[in-house]
Design a protein around this motif. Sequence first.
Motif: not given
Length: 704
Positions: A139-165
């Motif tokens: 995940a990439d840190r999108i706000s905050g710093d090295y002690k406290a921050g918000e991290y984000a990741v994006s799952i490609p659409g082709e990896h999501i199918d079926g009834d659940s993820f």
Amino acid sequence: EGGWNGTSMAGPAVSAVVALLIEADASLTVDELEEIIMNTATPLTDGDYSESPNMGYGYGLVNAYDAVSSLVTGLGTLEGQVTKDGEDLEAPTFEHEAPVETYAGMALDLTIQVSDNFSIASVELQYQDANGDGHTVEADRISGDYKAGEYAVSIPGEHIDGDSFTYQWVINDFGNNEVTSDEYVVAVEQGITVGYSEDFENTPVGWTSYGMNNYWEWGEPTFGPGKAFSGDNVYGTNLDGGTSLMSVSNLEMPPIDLPEGESYLQFKQWYSFYMVNDVATSLGYIRISTDQENWERLGEFGGDGESDGWIDGEIRLSQYAGQRVYIDFQYASLGNMDKAGWYLDDVALSDTAISSANQLGILLQQNDRNSLKNIKAEDILETNNTKENQSKDNNKALETDVKNNNSVPVKVSSQTEDSKTGNKSNEANTLPLAASVSVLESGRSVNTDPANGTYTMSHAAGDYTAVAEAYGFHSKEQSVTIDADGTTEANFILEEIDQYTVSGTITDEATGEMIEGATVLLVEDANITPVETDGDGNYSLTAYEGTYTLRVVAAGYHRTEVEFNLDGEDTITDITLEPLYTIPGGEIGYDDGTAENSRAFYDAGNGWAVKMSLPEGEDSGIVTDGVFQFHGTDWPSPGGTEFAVEVWDATGPDGTPGEKIAGPVDAEATRSLDEWTVVDLREHAIQVEGDFYMVYIQTGANPN
């Protein structure tokens, strides 16, 4: 002369370095010169741009010494780590809101809040795709710093199918204390179809936004229309302000499975676009795709500039009957001059048209009377308008890419007894330090990464002495040999300096009474927070061992300074203050208040210093007020009213500002050419000796 910036100064500096390089080797080509300058630049980073090169500082600060040295002696690398004794035994904690559902084939953006007592080493997401293959994504840190921050990741659409993820988070810190979250299960829907409606009152599932300077936001508007068409919430381009930047902002709906027969996209819209000679510099487009890669514009809105209230929008989709399609609302702008932009509400898919295109304000493709194409913006506006084209090289880009992914929170999870935690303490029993590492012979220096204490420095080859320094720690030196094209490692473990306390009482020299509210500070160490004496005149300060100057300032008394030592034990220093017997000194005038010109800084922190001289025959005085005049509210626009006041002495070269005596003191401007702004400075007991400077500091950025 107070510092210069911008390309007007960067250009000559780089040109001078090029001249030095050509003097060292006249055979260098332009490409070779460019490569040397980029490779030897001192990297620059900050909280927004954590890696170099980046979109904030490029390759960094041009470095003439290293550039020329790379030709003369060769260039090597000095790297290592600066730490202190200690152990990190506390595991990181986290908070995460998991979505209830998502849609097959559509990218899923996830965020997590992570904090740690020392530093976060890594945040990873583990999941299985639709084929059962495992994936681990950092995940990439999108706000905050090295002690406290918000991290984000994006799952490609082709990896999501079926009834659940299903997915889980794995978090590690500096001490290798690993935390693994519970598994989260997200229901996967196949797509929306005719009969779907979204009024945005609750978090809209499956809606996501991205793009260059992405403005789309979901929530309650305070700008633009001021309120939703129905209910409270809308999707709009910046709910709380204007849209001045060039932008290509895309708001994508959930995947749509169109049935056979007629189908229509219907919505309520409000827009306000800037017009230049009857041409809108911004427009709203409806785009459609069958693969999320190739997009077609079905229609455009806003060529008339203003919607004059909420109006209907409708697009016929029947030509795509029986197919899965993807639709987005694209706001494309060359700069909207702080106009509100585009707002949407009550989006629906229907099999029945509500009206004709001409009544709905749809500008058909063949009628581009007010299209952005007329001002040749198409190439710009088609740049970076898909998720695949969004840069992930810096935190700013990622933040705009994921900030409007909407998920319904199902659960907030933090470290509990149910979390799987591995407490693997740092084997070296050390902790990272924010320090500087310098080469004594060249004066070159670099700061460590405070998250892990590491550093790296390009340097001319040779034998040198490296020294590591950090506030509150004894410095340490080390002999190093740097080989051309080689890497030399130099690690430092610094020892903390002992701390002691200075305390005492502040009294009136004439009466012997205790003085309450006197400010006591250490001149040599701005990191030590000044204190005020209590009702009995007592004070106490804790600092590292050394020799200091204790400064005491109190209203109605002469400022007093006393030198003392903290060496091996606490010390008591009592101080008496001489009362200040004053007579009115009058006003020192610099200007009569007649407006000749007005100026404003682009960046915060800049200031103007105006030199003041005491009345003839006076050697010292107390500054009681600062008097300023500000331009009216017509310029800068919108501008502001907040500023700060400082007082400096005139001990610099040729009587220029030398040292700051007082401030910054927060103040509020009266923006009028008919009225003065008077800032009361009496409580600060500002004593000046001879000439001094009254200084205005701009505290807000980008006033115009």
